[in-house]
Scaffold this motif. Sequence first.
Motif, PDB file in Angstrom:
ATOM      1  N   GLU A  67       0.824  -1.200   0.000  1.00  0.00           N
ATOM      2  CA  GLU A  67       0.000   0.000   0.000  1.00  0.00           C
ATOM      3  C   GLU A  67       0.861   1.254   0.000  1.00  0.00           C
ATOM      4  O   GLU A  67       0.478   2.291  -0.553  1.00  0.00           O
ATOM      5  N   TRP A  68       2.029   1.165   0.622  1.00  0.00           N
ATOM      6  CA  TRP A  68       2.913   2.321   0.783  1.00  0.00           C
ATOM      7  C   TRP A  68       4.139   2.253  -0.132  1.00  0.00           C
ATOM      8  O   TRP A  68       5.129   2.939   0.088  1.00  0.00           O
ATOM      9  N   ARG A  69       4.061   1.444  -1.193  1.00  0.00           N
ATOM     10  CA  ARG A  69       5.116   1.386  -2.215  1.00  0.00           C
ATOM     11  C   ARG A  69       4.634   2.214  -3.398  1.00  0.00           C
ATOM     12  O   ARG A  69       3.713   1.816  -4.107  1.00  0.00           O
ATOM     13  N   LEU A  70       5.206   3.392  -3.585  1.00  0.00           N
ATOM     14  CA  LEU A  70       4.712   4.359  -4.552  1.00  0.00           C
ATOM     15  C   LEU A  70       5.467   4.321  -5.870  1.00  0.00           C
ATOM     16  O   LEU A  70       6.667   4.060  -5.907  1.00  0.00           O
ATOM     17  N   GLY A  71       4.756   4.638  -6.928  1.00  0.00           N
ATOM     18  CA  GLY A  71       5.388   4.877  -8.207  1.00  0.00           C
ATOM     19  C   GLY A  71       6.000   6.268  -8.232  1.00  0.00           C
ATOM     20  O   GLY A  71       5.826   7.066  -7.301  1.00  0.00           O
ATOM     21  N   ALA A  72       6.684   6.583  -9.315  1.00  0.00           N
ATOM     22  CA  ALA A  72       7.457   7.831  -9.402  1.00  0.00           C
ATOM     23  C   ALA A  72       6.613   9.085  -9.201  1.00  0.00           C
ATOM     24  O   ALA A  72       7.101  10.087  -8.677  1.00  0.00           O
ATOM     25  N   PHE A 114      -4.808  -6.027   0.773  1.00  0.00           N
ATOM     26  CA  PHE A 114      -6.264  -5.952   0.906  1.00  0.00           C
ATOM     27  C   PHE A 114      -6.941  -5.731  -0.435  1.00  0.00           C
ATOM     28  O   PHE A 114      -8.164  -5.669  -0.510  1.00  0.00           O
ATOM     29  N   ARG A 115      -6.145  -5.642  -1.511  1.00  0.00           N
ATOM     30  CA  ARG A 115      -6.680  -5.593  -2.870  1.00  0.00           C
ATOM     31  C   ARG A 115      -5.815  -6.481  -3.745  1.00  0.00           C
ATOM     32  O   ARG A 115      -4.595  -6.572  -3.546  1.00  0.00           O
ATOM     33  N   LEU A 116      -6.440  -7.104  -4.736  1.00  0.00           N
ATOM     34  CA  LEU A 116      -5.689  -7.995  -5.618  1.00  0.00           C
ATOM     35  C   LEU A 116      -4.619  -7.247  -6.391  1.00  0.00           C
ATOM     36  O   LEU A 116      -3.530  -7.775  -6.630  1.00  0.00           O
ATOM     37  N   ASP A 117      -4.889  -5.990  -6.771  1.00  0.00           N
ATOM     38  CA  ASP A 117      -3.926  -5.249  -7.589  1.00  0.00           C
ATOM     39  C   ASP A 117      -2.746  -4.691  -6.796  1.00  0.00           C
ATOM     40  O   ASP A 117      -1.862  -4.054  -7.358  1.00  0.00           O
ATOM     41  N   MET A 118      -2.707  -4.954  -5.487  1.00  0.00           N
ATOM     42  CA  MET A 118      -1.556  -4.522  -4.689  1.00  0.00           C
ATOM     43  C   MET A 118      -0.345  -5.431  -4.903  1.00  0.00           C
ATOM     44  O   MET A 118       0.784  -5.014  -4.695  1.00  0.00           O
ATOM     45  N   LEU A 119      -0.590  -6.685  -5.286  1.00  0.00           N
ATOM     46  CA  LEU A 119       0.474  -7.662  -5.523  1.00  0.00           C
ATOM     47  C   LEU A 119       0.233  -8.359  -6.864  1.00  0.00           C
ATOM     48  O   LEU A 119      -0.045  -9.560  -6.909  1.00  0.00           O
ATOM     49  N   PRO A 120       0.332  -7.625  -7.971  1.00  0.00           N
ATOM     50  CA  PRO A 120       0.095  -8.268  -9.265  1.00  0.00           C
ATOM     51  C   PRO A 120       1.124  -9.366  -9.527  1.00  0.00           C
ATOM     52  O   PRO A 120       2.297  -9.223  -9.205  1.00  0.00           O
ATOM     53  N   GLY A 121       0.624 -10.473 -10.048  1.00  0.00           N
ATOM     54  CA  GLY A 121       1.506 -11.607 -10.327  1.00  0.00           C
ATOM     55  C   GLY A 121       1.789 -12.476  -9.124  1.00  0.00           C
ATOM     56  O   GLY A 121       2.739 -13.258  -9.137  1.00  0.00           O
ATOM     57  N   ARG A 122       0.976 -12.363  -8.075  1.00  0.00           N
ATOM     58  CA  ARG A 122       1.241 -13.117  -6.847  1.00  0.00           C
ATOM     59  C   ARG A 122       1.319 -14.620  -7.082  1.00  0.00           C
ATOM     60  O   ARG A 122       1.977 -15.339  -6.341  1.00  0.00           O
ATOM     61  N   VAL A 136       0.507 -14.069   3.696  1.00  0.00           N
ATOM     62  CA  VAL A 136      -0.318 -12.963   3.226  1.00  0.00           C
ATOM     63  C   VAL A 136      -1.148 -12.498   4.413  1.00  0.00           C
ATOM     64  O   VAL A 136      -1.864 -13.286   5.033  1.00  0.00           O
ATOM     65  N   HIS A 137      -1.018 -11.222   4.756  1.00  0.00           N
ATOM     66  CA  HIS A 137      -1.723 -10.641   5.894  1.00  0.00           C
ATOM     67  C   HIS A 137      -2.835  -9.755   5.354  1.00  0.00           C
ATOM     68  O   HIS A 137      -2.571  -8.685   4.798  1.00  0.00           O
ATOM     69  N   ALA A 138      -4.073 -10.221   5.476  1.00  0.00           N
ATOM     70  CA  ALA A 138      -5.228  -9.463   4.992  1.00  0.00           C
ATOM     71  C   ALA A 138      -5.478  -8.305   5.941  1.00  0.00           C
ATOM     72  O   ALA A 138      -5.966  -8.505   7.048  1.00  0.00           O
ATOM     73  N   ASP A 139      -5.126  -7.106   5.509  1.00  0.00           N
ATOM     74  CA  ASP A 139      -5.176  -5.972   6.431  1.00  0.00           C
ATOM     75  C   ASP A 139      -6.192  -4.919   6.011  1.00  0.00           C
ATOM     76  O   ASP A 139      -6.031  -3.740   6.294  1.00  0.00           O
ATOM     77  N   GLN A 148     -14.764 -10.093   4.869  1.00  0.00           N
ATOM     78  CA  GLN A 148     -14.881 -11.518   4.539  1.00  0.00           C
ATOM     79  C   GLN A 148     -14.779 -11.734   3.027  1.00  0.00           C
ATOM     80  O   GLN A 148     -14.161 -12.699   2.565  1.00  0.00           O
ATOM     81  N   ALA A 149     -15.370 -10.828   2.235  1.00  0.00           N
ATOM     82  CA  ALA A 149     -15.275 -10.936   0.776  1.00  0.00           C
ATOM     83  C   ALA A 149     -13.825 -10.781   0.319  1.00  0.00           C
ATOM     84  O   ALA A 149     -13.356 -11.501  -0.574  1.00  0.00           O
ATOM     85  N   THR A 150     -13.099  -9.848   0.934  1.00  0.00           N
ATOM     86  CA  THR A 150     -11.679  -9.676   0.610  1.00  0.00           C
ATOM     87  C   THR A 150     -10.896 -10.933   0.958  1.00  0.00           C
ATOM     88  O   THR A 150     -10.045 -11.396   0.184  1.00  0.00           O
ATOM     89  N   TRP A 151     -11.165 -11.498   2.122  1.00  0.00           N
ATOM     90  CA  TRP A 151     -10.500 -12.724   2.577  1.00  0.00           C
ATOM     91  C   TRP A 151     -10.691 -13.845   1.555  1.00  0.00           C
ATOM     92  O   TRP A 151      -9.744 -14.528   1.174  1.00  0.00           O
ATOM     93  N   ARG A 152     -11.927 -14.016   1.089  1.00  0.00           N
ATOM     94  CA  ARG A 152     -12.210 -15.059   0.094  1.00  0.00           C
ATOM     95  C   ARG A 152     -11.503 -14.760  -1.226  1.00  0.00           C
ATOM     96  O   ARG A 152     -10.937 -15.653  -1.860  1.00  0.00           O
TER      97      ARG A 152
END
Length: 196
Positions: A67-72, A114-122, A136-139, A148-152
């Motif tokens: 979440e805190w890894r930013l692009g340029a 907490f979102r799929l697009d936070m770790l693309p290619g997982r 993986v820590h669901a935060d 619960q939907a995010t967890w699933r």
Amino acid sequence: MRSAGPDGNYSAEADLEFLRPWVEAAGEAGLYVVLDLQPGRTDFVTQAKDYQPLLELPYVGLALDPEWRLGANQVHLTQIGSVGIDEVNRVVTWLADLTQEKRLPQKLLVLHQFRLDMLPGRDRLDLSRDELAVMVHADGQGGQGDKQATWRALHAGAQGELWWGWKNFYDEDAPMLSPEQTVADVSPLPQLISYQ
């Protein structure tokens, strides 16, 4: 960090010597310490190497917070960051090699998500290194239906070798689950339950 800071990377790294007494006291008390990296515009490997002396202790693991890894051109609290799996795998290799070289016990490597697009290619996450237990820590925060939907969603198609963590937020969850409720209501049962 709301501003870029002196080094321009939007990350306020804690000084190693400031952290050392706290980390060593935790170790002496029999606790396991996890250093949580929020690197801003630098990369996770560069920031992890800054804390190598602490990571050489047998009771210190590592967490990566995409979440805190930013692009340029990104800034905190405007965009939600992400990290590509190749960068994560470089951390896996570096930390596993360090653990092996120093003959340390297996280390915990936590990946907050907490979102799929936070770790693309997982699905290409390197789980081949016995030196590490990767979790993986669901935060995510909010209502229990959404959590619960995010967890699933995070579990869908996940590699079987992953460990799982669940985070409860005191102020942001509605309602926050007690330890007993978390064990009863979160399935599959997480190996780590944290409160923040």
